[in-house]
Enzyme design. Structure first.
Site, PDB file in Angstrom:
ATOM      1  N   TYR A  86       0.796  -1.231   0.000  1.00 44.61           N
ATOM      2  CA  TYR A  86       0.000   0.000   0.000  1.00 44.61           C
ATOM      3  C   TYR A  86       0.825   1.277   0.000  1.00 44.61           C
ATOM      4  O   TYR A  86       0.372   2.304  -0.493  1.00 44.61           O
ATOM      5  CB  TYR A  86      -0.924   0.023   1.223  1.00 44.61           C
ATOM      6  CG  TYR A  86      -2.021  -1.002   1.200  1.00 44.61           C
ATOM      7  CD1 TYR A  86      -3.302  -0.679   0.758  1.00 44.61           C
ATOM      8  CD2 TYR A  86      -1.790  -2.306   1.637  1.00 44.61           C
ATOM      9  CE1 TYR A  86      -4.315  -1.621   0.751  1.00 44.61           C
ATOM     10  CE2 TYR A  86      -2.792  -3.259   1.623  1.00 44.61           C
ATOM     11  CZ  TYR A  86      -4.057  -2.912   1.173  1.00 44.61           C
ATOM     12  OH  TYR A  86      -5.060  -3.866   1.161  1.00 44.61           O
ATOM     13  N   GLU A 159      -9.799   3.292  -2.169  1.00 49.63           N
ATOM     14  CA  GLU A 159     -10.950   3.774  -1.408  1.00 49.63           C
ATOM     15  C   GLU A 159     -10.913   5.298  -1.215  1.00 49.63           C
ATOM     16  O   GLU A 159     -11.349   5.807  -0.186  1.00 49.63           O
ATOM     17  CB  GLU A 159     -11.049   3.061  -0.060  1.00 49.63           C
ATOM     18  CG  GLU A 159     -11.250   1.560  -0.186  1.00 49.63           C
ATOM     19  CD  GLU A 159     -11.552   0.878   1.142  1.00 49.63           C
ATOM     20  OE1 GLU A 159     -11.637   1.587   2.179  1.00 49.63           O
ATOM     21  OE2 GLU A 159     -11.726  -0.353   1.152  1.00 49.63           O
ATOM     22  N   GLU A 261      -8.974  -6.626  -1.948  1.00 50.50           N
ATOM     23  CA  GLU A 261      -8.999  -7.021  -0.536  1.00 50.50           C
ATOM     24  C   GLU A 261     -10.205  -7.931  -0.349  1.00 50.50           C
ATOM     25  O   GLU A 261     -11.285  -7.630  -0.840  1.00 50.50           O
ATOM     26  CB  GLU A 261      -9.163  -5.820   0.408  1.00 50.50           C
ATOM     27  CG  GLU A 261      -8.018  -4.852   0.502  1.00 50.50           C
ATOM     28  CD  GLU A 261      -8.333  -3.687   1.452  1.00 50.50           C
ATOM     29  OE1 GLU A 261      -9.368  -3.764   2.162  1.00 50.50           O
ATOM     30  OE2 GLU A 261      -7.550  -2.718   1.479  1.00 50.50           O
TER      31      GLU A 261
END
Length: 464
Positions: A86, A159, A261
């Site tokens: 990430y 997101e 995910e």
């Protein structure tokens, strides 16, 4: 002859392959190995030891050789072929960890944003973070990783859009970021590296945003789309979990789609019964696999492994996921011929009122900061884990190491995203062949090394 064989074995012990995996390319809405032309399914785990605080000045998940060696050996043993990271510090040296990942036969999906200042978008006021410094960070991250052939793709965001307000404010900026990342890669990299987005676990957002990010002009459209989803909890089913609805919603999606995910933990330890469904006949025509959240145990209790300092202990989730992966049969499909051209769907009919695509920020750089990574050759000694690793019961696991996976070679590269293809089962026969996970992850182990050794002494090599 025996003396020569011993010499060969000694030489083999010193060598590994520096380039273990073939780059992945996109043809229509599927991933393919660019050399073997086999369809590629992501069998993955999200990897960010330390959580959001795992990146900072001078540290990130791909810069610590001891940690990478221990964790990549365990990920390889688990049956993984892809990890997602990430956040990284693009000023650091990632050559060892990326080369180790490559040697283990694994790919990287990398997010280009971080939680640090000037390195991500403000989801409600994106214009306030749309700066030259932000672009410098993005381009520098691309520069640091673009030469690694096992980079599967870059995520432009994760997101960023997660509610109605951010849905109104951000999509145009995400589209612009995709445009400029793709253009920069095309201008500076030696191959096309896909750019995509990872969406929140919200049915309304992921559908509308997905349509917008992948419609119209290919120059700014996402090359792939990741879905974060936690709908299947415990011993659920394809229908009751909502997976059937999700699959139907994306049945005709124009780019590769996968779970970026997944792995609900409301029932613990997790049994991962959804893994069989994701790679099974009801879903594998639509989804290209997925990444389990997550490798390292954090406060949210999603971990597969508990780490502390130089040591690690496997958790029951690791054992259960390993079992789920071992029992999979992955479709064995080969790209055989181009028969039609797939175009991205029109953007007409979408809510575009607030989604104007902005220009690059004022003063945006034309290049990154100049830190360029490169894959390096590793010796056998560099693949042996010296950290203390224990199983679920606390027993020390001995002999842990990364196994070198040789590069597979077959045919030539021909596919492009704009091309279309018909697919056949393995060995050129029509139908749906299957490959076990151990074959998909470990296919060709030692082949590249052995061929190099035999060729060095003038041996005749026949490949069957």
């Amino acid at each position: 002859m025996a003396k020569m064989l011993n010499s060969l074995l000694s030489l083999a012990a010193l060598l590994t392959t520096a380039f273990a995996v073939n780059p992945i390319e996109i043809v229509n809405n599927k991933f393919y190995d660019s050399v073997t032309h086999k369809q590629f399914y992501i069998i993955g785990v999200d990897y960010q030891p330390g959580g959001s605080s795992g990146v900072g000045t001078g540290s990130d998940p791909l810069s610590d050789p001891t940690q990478c060696l221990r964790d990549f050996a365990l990920l390889q043993k688990l049956g993984v072929n892809t990890i997602r990271v990430y956040s990284v510090d693009n000023t650091l040296d990632h050559d060892y960890c990326m080369s180790l990942l490559d040697t283990a036969g694994m790919y990287l999906l990398l997010d280009v944003n971080t939680p640090l200042s000037s390195q991500s978008l403000n989801r409600y006021e994106p214009n306030t973070t749309w700066t030259a410094d932000y672009y410098s960070h993005i381009y520098s991250t691309i520069d640091a990783f673009k030469a690694y052939e096992n980079v599967l793709g870059f995520f432009s965001g994760n997101e960023v859009v997660n509610d109605a307000a951010s849905l109104a404010a951000c999509p145009g900026y995400l589209r612009a970021l995709q445009r400029d990342m793709k253009a920069y890669i095309k201008k500076t990299a030696n191959r096309i590296i896909p750019v995509g987005y990872s969406t929140a676990d919200d049915a309304t957002i992921r559908s509308e945003l997905g349509s917008y990010l992948t419609c119209g002009d290919d120059a700014s459209a996402a090359d792939f789309y990741g879905i974060n989803t936690y709908e299947w909890c415990g011993d659920s089913s394809f229908t009751s979990s909502g997976y059937s609805t999700l699959t139907s919603a994306f049945a005709n999606f124009s780019v590769p789609i996968f779970f970026s995910e997944y792995g609900c933990n409301t029932v613990s330890p997790r049994t991962f019964t959804e893994v069989t469904a994701l790679y099974g006949d009801q879903m594998n025509e639509v989804f290209s696999g997925g990444l389990i959240y997550e490798y390292n145990e954090e406060d949210n209790n999603y971990g597969l492994v508990n780490t502390g300092g130089d040591s690690a202990q496997l958790l029951q989730d690791y054992v259960n996921l390993q079992s789920a992966y071992t029992n999979l049969s992955i479709p064995n499909i080969t790209l055989s011929s181009t028969t039609a051209t797939t175009t991205l769907p029109s953007c007409s009919g979408l809510n575009l009122d607030n989604w104007t695509i902005p220009a690059a920020p004022s003063g945006a750089p034309t290049a990154g900061a100049g830190n360029y990574g490169t894959l390096i050759e590793l010796t056998a000694e560099e693949l042996v884990v010296n950290s203390t690793v224990t199983d679920v019961s606390g027993n020390v696991i001995s002999g842990l190491s990364v196994t070198a996976v040789g590069r597979a070679v077959s045919g030539s590269v021909s596919g492009t995203k704009s091309a279309s293809a018909s697919a056949t089962g393995g060995e050129g026969k029509s139908g749906n062949g299957t490959t076990t996970v151990s074959e998909a992850v470990g296919m060709g182990v030692g082949v590249g090394m052995g061929m190099a050794v035999l060729a060095a002494v003038g041996a005749v090599v026949v490949v069957l």
